[in-house]
Design a protein around this motif. Sequence first.
Motif, PDB file in Angstrom:
ATOM      1  N   LEU A 113       0.952  -1.271  -0.139  1.00 52.81           N
ATOM      2  CA  LEU A 113       0.139   0.011  -0.151  1.00 52.81           C
ATOM      3  C   LEU A 113       0.945   1.146   0.034  1.00 52.81           C
ATOM      4  N   VAL A 114       0.353   2.388  -0.814  1.00 55.96           N
ATOM      5  CA  VAL A 114       1.116   3.603  -0.786  1.00 55.96           C
ATOM      6  C   VAL A 114      -0.214   4.627  -0.493  1.00 55.96           C
ATOM      7  N   GLY A 115       0.451   5.574   0.338  1.00 55.37           N
ATOM      8  CA  GLY A 115      -0.900   6.816   0.345  1.00 55.37           C
ATOM      9  C   GLY A 115      -0.450   7.793   1.685  1.00 55.37           C
ATOM     10  N   SER A 126      -2.695   9.160   6.811  1.00 53.54           N
ATOM     11  CA  SER A 126      -1.465   8.200   6.884  1.00 53.54           C
ATOM     12  C   SER A 126      -1.433   7.445   8.141  1.00 53.54           C
ATOM     13  N   THR A 127      -1.787   8.125   9.322  1.00 59.06           N
ATOM     14  CA  THR A 127      -1.835   7.353  10.455  1.00 59.06           C
ATOM     15  C   THR A 127      -3.139   6.643  10.552  1.00 59.06           C
ATOM     16  N   ALA A 128      -4.057   6.717   9.960  1.00 56.51           N
ATOM     17  CA  ALA A 128      -5.083   5.725   9.834  1.00 56.51           C
ATOM     18  C   ALA A 128      -4.801   4.670   9.188  1.00 56.51           C
ATOM     19  N   MET A 129      -4.237   4.892   7.940  1.00 54.54           N
ATOM     20  CA  MET A 129      -3.787   3.685   7.141  1.00 54.54           C
ATOM     21  C   MET A 129      -2.661   3.102   7.613  1.00 54.54           C
ATOM     22  N   ALA A 130      -1.689   3.532   8.497  1.00 51.79           N
ATOM     23  CA  ALA A 130      -0.621   2.689   9.241  1.00 51.79           C
ATOM     24  C   ALA A 130      -1.291   1.743  10.126  1.00 51.79           C
ATOM     25  N   GLU A 131      -2.398   2.374  11.168  1.00 52.50           N
ATOM     26  CA  GLU A 131      -3.185   1.370  11.940  1.00 52.50           C
ATOM     27  C   GLU A 131      -3.752   0.319  11.315  1.00 52.50           C
ATOM     28  N   ALA A 132      -4.537   0.838  10.094  1.00 55.12           N
ATOM     29  CA  ALA A 132      -5.262  -0.334   9.269  1.00 55.12           C
ATOM     30  C   ALA A 132      -4.207  -1.319   8.710  1.00 55.12           C
ATOM     31  N   ALA A 133      -3.368  -1.096   7.950  1.00 55.41           N
ATOM     32  CA  ALA A 133      -2.326  -1.894   7.650  1.00 55.41           C
ATOM     33  C   ALA A 133      -1.757  -2.924   8.525  1.00 55.41           C
ATOM     34  N   GLN A 134      -1.402  -2.507   9.797  1.00 54.46           N
ATOM     35  CA  GLN A 134      -0.951  -3.299  10.596  1.00 54.46           C
ATOM     36  C   GLN A 134      -1.873  -4.325  11.056  1.00 54.46           C
ATOM     37  N   PRO A 138       2.094  -4.217   4.093  1.00 58.88           N
ATOM     38  CA  PRO A 138       3.146  -3.300   4.003  1.00 58.88           C
ATOM     39  C   PRO A 138       2.768  -1.828   3.402  1.00 58.88           C
ATOM     40  N   PHE A 139       2.889  -0.862   4.199  1.00 61.31           N
ATOM     41  CA  PHE A 139       2.562   0.592   3.767  1.00 61.31           C
ATOM     42  C   PHE A 139       3.658   1.353   3.889  1.00 61.31           C
ATOM     43  N   LEU A 140       3.521   2.123   2.705  1.00 63.85           N
ATOM     44  CA  LEU A 140       4.594   3.143   2.307  1.00 63.85           C
ATOM     45  C   LEU A 140       3.980   4.571   2.605  1.00 63.85           C
ATOM     46  N   SER A 141       4.282   5.408   3.591  1.00 64.50           N
ATOM     47  CA  SER A 141       3.337   6.671   3.792  1.00 64.50           C
ATOM     48  C   SER A 141       4.163   7.769   2.946  1.00 64.50           C
ATOM     49  N   VAL A 142       3.429   8.596   2.192  1.00 62.43           N
ATOM     50  CA  VAL A 142       3.996   9.810   1.693  1.00 62.43           C
ATOM     51  C   VAL A 142       3.517  10.852   2.419  1.00 62.43           C
ATOM     52  N   GLY A 143       3.051  10.901   3.700  1.00 64.37           N
ATOM     53  CA  GLY A 143       2.641  12.044   4.465  1.00 64.37           C
ATOM     54  C   GLY A 143       3.768  12.556   5.478  1.00 64.37           C
ATOM     55  N   PHE A 144       3.556  13.725   5.963  1.00 57.81           N
ATOM     56  CA  PHE A 144       4.151  14.328   6.666  1.00 57.81           C
ATOM     57  C   PHE A 144       3.940  14.341   8.288  1.00 57.81           C
ATOM     58  N   GLY A 145       4.387  13.799   9.294  1.00 55.70           N
ATOM     59  CA  GLY A 145       4.160  13.526  10.528  1.00 55.70           C
ATOM     60  C   GLY A 145       4.776  12.502  11.177  1.00 55.70           C
ATOM     61  N   ARG A 157       6.885 -11.182   3.497  1.00 57.23           N
ATOM     62  CA  ARG A 157       8.521 -11.155   2.776  1.00 57.23           C
ATOM     63  C   ARG A 157       8.950  -9.915   2.099  1.00 57.23           C
ATOM     64  N   LEU A 158       7.759  -9.099   1.623  1.00 57.98           N
ATOM     65  CA  LEU A 158       8.141  -7.735   1.222  1.00 57.98           C
ATOM     66  C   LEU A 158       8.283  -6.949   2.311  1.00 57.98           C
ATOM     67  N   ARG A 159       7.706  -7.315   3.452  1.00 56.70           N
ATOM     68  CA  ARG A 159       7.837  -6.391   4.639  1.00 56.70           C
ATOM     69  C   ARG A 159       9.329  -6.486   5.258  1.00 56.70           C
ATOM     70  N   ALA A 160       9.593  -7.766   5.034  1.00 54.97           N
ATOM     71  CA  ALA A 160      10.944  -8.113   5.821  1.00 54.97           C
ATOM     72  C   ALA A 160      12.247  -7.473   4.896  1.00 54.97           C
ATOM     73  N   PHE A 161      11.903  -7.452   3.555  1.00 53.44           N
ATOM     74  CA  PHE A 161      12.939  -6.737   2.714  1.00 53.44           C
ATOM     75  C   PHE A 161      12.737  -5.147   2.590  1.00 53.44           C
ATOM     76  N   LEU A 162      11.666  -4.531   3.002  1.00 52.97           N
ATOM     77  CA  LEU A 162      11.507  -3.288   3.226  1.00 52.97           C
ATOM     78  C   LEU A 162      12.281  -2.702   4.086  1.00 52.97           C
ATOM     79  N   GLN A 163      12.106  -3.412   5.187  1.00 55.19           N
ATOM     80  CA  GLN A 163      13.126  -2.866   6.290  1.00 55.19           C
ATOM     81  C   GLN A 163      14.483  -3.126   6.359  1.00 55.19           C
ATOM     82  N   THR A 164      15.148  -3.449   5.144  1.00 49.95           N
ATOM     83  CA  THR A 164      16.521  -3.492   5.049  1.00 49.95           C
ATOM     84  C   THR A 164      16.925  -2.738   3.759  1.00 49.95           C
ATOM     85  N   GLN A 165      15.901  -1.730   3.456  1.00 51.50           N
ATOM     86  CA  GLN A 165      16.153  -1.172   2.042  1.00 51.50           C
ATOM     87  C   GLN A 165      17.081   0.180   2.452  1.00 51.50           C
ATOM     88  N   VAL A 166      18.281   0.199   1.688  1.00 53.93           N
ATOM     89  CA  VAL A 166      19.141   1.395   1.515  1.00 53.93           C
ATOM     90  C   VAL A 166      19.220   1.913   0.217  1.00 53.93           C
TER      91      VAL A 166
END
Length: 406
Positions: A123-125, A132-140, A145-152, A360-369
Amino acid sequence: MATPAFDSSLLTRRSILAAAAGSLLLAGCGQQGERPDGESSASAPGNQDLVVGASLELTGRGAALGVPQQRALEITADALNKVGIPVGNLRRSVRLEVRDNRSDPREAARQVAELTRAGVQALVGGTLAETSTAMAEAAQKVKTPFLSVGFGDGIVLPLAARTFSYKLTPDAVDVARRLADLVESQRVRRVALLAAAGLHGDSGVRAVRSALRGTGVDLVRTVRLPATGQSFASAARRIATVEPDGVIVWGAAPDSGVAARELRRAEYTGPVLFDAGAVAEDTLGDANARAVEGAYAVHPACLGVTALTATSTTDLERRDFNYRYTQRYGASNTSAPYASDALQLIAASARMAASLDRGRLRAFLQTQVAEGIAGGYAFTPSRHGGMEPDSLAVYVVAQGAWRLYA
């Protein structure tokens, strides 16, 4: 477009981590039907696409930032689909499922559940902190996996409750430190803060107070703006009354430009300093042009890259993205690259995971550089956002455009 790539010219924390990561971040794609290592790969059936769901503010108070993110997603998906994404032995296409959350956090949360049931792998948004906070709670809850483009800053905190969420925008504390340095360099001694309503403004108030502590700059007044669409005149007058040497406006478009306009109407004539949320085409619109001329902003150092100034692979990718955006929509948009980077990071994670499994996507997202279009990222299991501090630069509005200042 290649996925976000390590730029060896940047000797930073993320460049050192990227060098250690080695070939995991070499995510360039070969021609259709070929894997980067030369082995053949077949195209996946249509029902095995990498499906990414987006819940964005296409209408409502967040549309000034939400619409450019949708456009960026479409441009980046088209670029990725020219060659496909090697995932295991198959080459996948990206398919977008985009929803308008109407700038409503409850609608954004509902759409997370709806999109996950429909089969999206990521998910993106959420350009607004609240959505974004509402999406993060729902994604959990649905473990997507959720990638936020919001400020906060609170979007990915507390980390124990946000293990599936990642934030691409700069952290407020990093932006505030650059603003504090700028204020001191300008010999501003009395500064006022005009902060937006809501979670983004809350982050700004905390970060600015912390950044100015121990400096020679006094924060003489903090005023919160009313909700988007209401009159900012009274708030601006309260700031002007204390006659500050400088005013920090902490808020996202369209609030930023309106706040600057009201400050000038209140006869404040000093410098205006914006956080990164202000850097959008709306802020430079005709109605705000005179008010924001000469204003400063701290923003990722991705603006104004041209054929003459592009000196690295990353700069060339930024230039090409801006070119494609301009070709399609008539003008580039400075707030758009976050969503492009989000999609590239998801695609890179699928390639590294050799799977579309959400876990698995989440696992590799948290090692992204990675060094993306907007800036650099170095996610770890204990740090899910935001952008690396050394990605930030100071810009000034000159002749109606954002120009690099320092």
